[in-house]
Design an enzyme around this catalytic site. Structure first.
Site, PDB file in Angstrom:
ATOM      1  N   ARG A 261       0.777  -1.213   0.051  1.00  0.00           N
ATOM      2  CA  ARG A 261      -0.020   0.055   0.010  1.00  0.00           C
ATOM      3  C   ARG A 261       0.748   1.086   0.033  1.00  0.00           C
ATOM      4  NH1 ARG A 261      -1.955   1.947   4.580  1.00  0.00           N
ATOM      5  NH2 ARG A 261      -2.557  -0.198   5.606  1.00  0.00           N
TER       6      ARG A 261
ATOM      7  N   LYS B  86      -5.283   8.466 -19.382  1.00  0.00           N
ATOM      8  CA  LYS B  86      -5.381   8.928 -20.530  1.00  0.00           C
ATOM      9  C   LYS B  86      -4.136   8.856 -21.546  1.00  0.00           C
ATOM     10  CE  LYS B  86      -9.466   9.796 -18.598  1.00  0.00           C
ATOM     11  NZ  LYS B  86      -9.520  11.331 -18.022  1.00  0.00           N
TER      12      LYS B  86
HETATM   13  C1  LIG Z   1     -10.085  11.681 -16.947  1.00  0.00           C
HETATM   14  C2  LIG Z   1      -9.864  13.093 -16.220  1.00  0.00           C
HETATM   15  C3  LIG Z   1      -9.398  12.813 -14.978  1.00  0.00           C
HETATM   16  C4  LIG Z   1      -9.836  11.813 -13.802  1.00  0.00           C
HETATM   17  O1  LIG Z   1      -9.088  10.780 -14.109  1.00  0.00           O
HETATM   18  P1  LIG Z   1      -9.289   9.096 -13.872  1.00  0.00           P
HETATM   19  O2  LIG Z   1      -8.299   8.196 -14.108  1.00  0.00           O
HETATM   20  O3  LIG Z   1     -10.481   8.659 -14.649  1.00  0.00           O
HETATM   21  O4  LIG Z   1      -9.864   9.179 -12.426  1.00  0.00           O
HETATM   22  C5  LIG Z   1      -8.856  14.033 -14.204  1.00  0.00           C
HETATM   23  N1  LIG Z   1      -8.955  14.950 -15.034  1.00  0.00           N
HETATM   24  C6  LIG Z   1      -9.156  14.939 -16.550  1.00  0.00           C
HETATM   25  C7  LIG Z   1      -8.618  16.264 -17.281  1.00  0.00           C
HETATM   26  C8  LIG Z   1      -9.631  13.954 -16.952  1.00  0.00           C
HETATM   27  O5  LIG Z   1      -9.430  13.888 -18.371  1.00  0.00           O
END
Ligand SMILES: *Cc1c(COP(=O)(O)O)cnc(C)c1O
Length: 396
Positions: free
Chosen positions: A60, A210
């Protein structure tokens, strides 16, 4: 900032962060699935446990595969330290809750990512933390709000989904006059296109899910900044437990090796698609910072090395046209994620801003017929032809 190695981003994406974690002559970082890390010497164990000596105790807290991922992002952002999370939202929420306390005041923009917006509108007020959200891109209004005093300024640039831009240097300078911290969500730009820490930010945040990972097969989050701040955030996360899984860390690490290549191709495709859509008769508006018609094209040009792979557009026929158009695309997933090698599309009302009401979306300047387009690495002409045939199928 410790940007000691004078090598370029493409080289860092491939090589940085890995050397210390290679074992047995392996050329790739291993996925260490062990939850516990054992010691025969109880004194050594103690020293690792209290942080006096390098090593791992419990999954963790830290893990070698996870650390290799953190080290690579750290180098790409030119930061002193980095720590990671199970998701981007965990990175955002843990970072905010590390530094904020009841009575504090936060200044941010109206257009933050939907989840972030919920933290500002729902969870922070519950803790008696005051949040003021400013019209995105209205720098004067934001400066006035900062001058009234604040603990933290939270930015996201470009924003999701209408890719609005905030001048990081200008706002950070104002924030520093108030001794306020500046956090920047750099998910859309990636360290290939901008390094917020060099524009005055104290913390840079990524949803690694992303563009960093780039293959839509692993969730993760990461933050970078000065060691003192990152250590405090790490401490909050190690106790609260939103740890990045080693397998996800490996997938993100592998994905990042091609980060520069992918971003270059994605933004070339995004520019091409934006220019094509801008002249199309069935399109109402196109939002892309690389277009000279973009409201803050000049700021984007100054603070970004490239305009990124994200754009959005609205159809003249609104939601009804979107319903006809989207299913006809052959080379785009209709899905909620973005930043992957495959082109991905979706209406803002079902993706980034599904948490908001139609009225809230309207207030944010997000028409119900807005389509978010995350350009992939496909051939640009194929993407244009695909859009052309899908647009042609919309009945007036
Ligand atoms: C997708 C996204 C998030 C959140 O990320 P997760 O990995 O889905 O929790 C935060 N900020 C932006 C700009 C995003 O596109």
């Amino acid at each position: 900032m410790t940007n000691k190695k004078n090598i370029q981003q493409a080289t860092k994406a491939v090589w940085s962060g890995e050397k210390d974690y290679l074992a047995h002559g392996a050329t790739q970082v291993p996925v260490v699935h062990s939850v516990g890390f054992g010691y025969d010497d109880v004194d050594e164990w103690y020293e690792v446990a209290i942080g006096k000596r390098k090593g791992h105790i419990y999954g963790r807290n830290t893990n070698p595969t996870v650390q290799a991922f953190e080290d690579k992002v750290k180098e790409l952002e030119g930061a002193e330290a980095a720590t990671s999370f199970s998701t981007g939202m965990a990175a955002i929420s843990n970072s905010l809750l590390t530094v904020l306390k009841p009575g504090d005041r936060v200044i941010s923009i109206k257009d933050t990512y939907g989840g972030t917006n919920k933290i500002f509108s729902e969870f922070l007020p519950r803790l008696n933390i005051n949040v003021e959200l400013i019209e995105t891109g209205n720098h004067e209004e934001m400066e006035k709000a900062i001058e009234k005093g604040c603990t933290l300024v939270y930015l996201e640039t470009p924003t999701n989904p209408t890719v609005k831009i905030t001048d990081m240097k200008r706002i950070s300078t104002k924030a520093k006059e108030q001794d306020a911290l500046v956090f920047v969500d750099n998910t859309f730009a990636t360290p290939i296109n901008q390094n917020p820490l060099f524009q005055g930010a104290d913390l840079v945040i990524h949803s690694a899910t992303k563009f960093l990972g780039g293959h839509a097969d692993a969730l993760g989050g990461v933050v970078c900044g000065e060691k003192k701040l990152v250590d405090a955030i790490y401490h909050y996360r190690e106790i609260n437990g939103a740890t990045l899984d080693p397998m996800a860390a490996y997938l993100l690490l592998r994905g990042m090796k091609t980060l520069k290549l992918r971003i270059e191709k994605q933004q070339k495709n995004a520019q091409k698609v934006a220019e094509f859509l801008q002249t199309h008769e069935k399109i109402d508006k196109v939002f892309y910072p690389g277009l000279s018609t973009h409201h803050h094209h000049d700021i984007a040009k100054r603070q970004m090395r490239g305009f990124g792979g994200m754009l959005s557009f609205s159809l003249k026929g609104e939601l009804d046209a979107v319903r006809q158009f989207l299913p006809r695309l052959n080379y785009a997933h209709r899905a909620a994620n973005l930043g992957a090698v495959e082109t991905t599309v979706g209406p803002a009302r079902t993706t980034s801003h599904v948490e908001n009401t139609p009225e809230e979306r309207a207030a944010l300047g997000i028409p119900e017929g807005l389509v978010r387009y995350s350009a992939g690495i496909e051939d640009g002409d194929d993407l244009i032809a695909d859009l052309e045939q899908a647009l042609a199928a919309i009945k007036e």
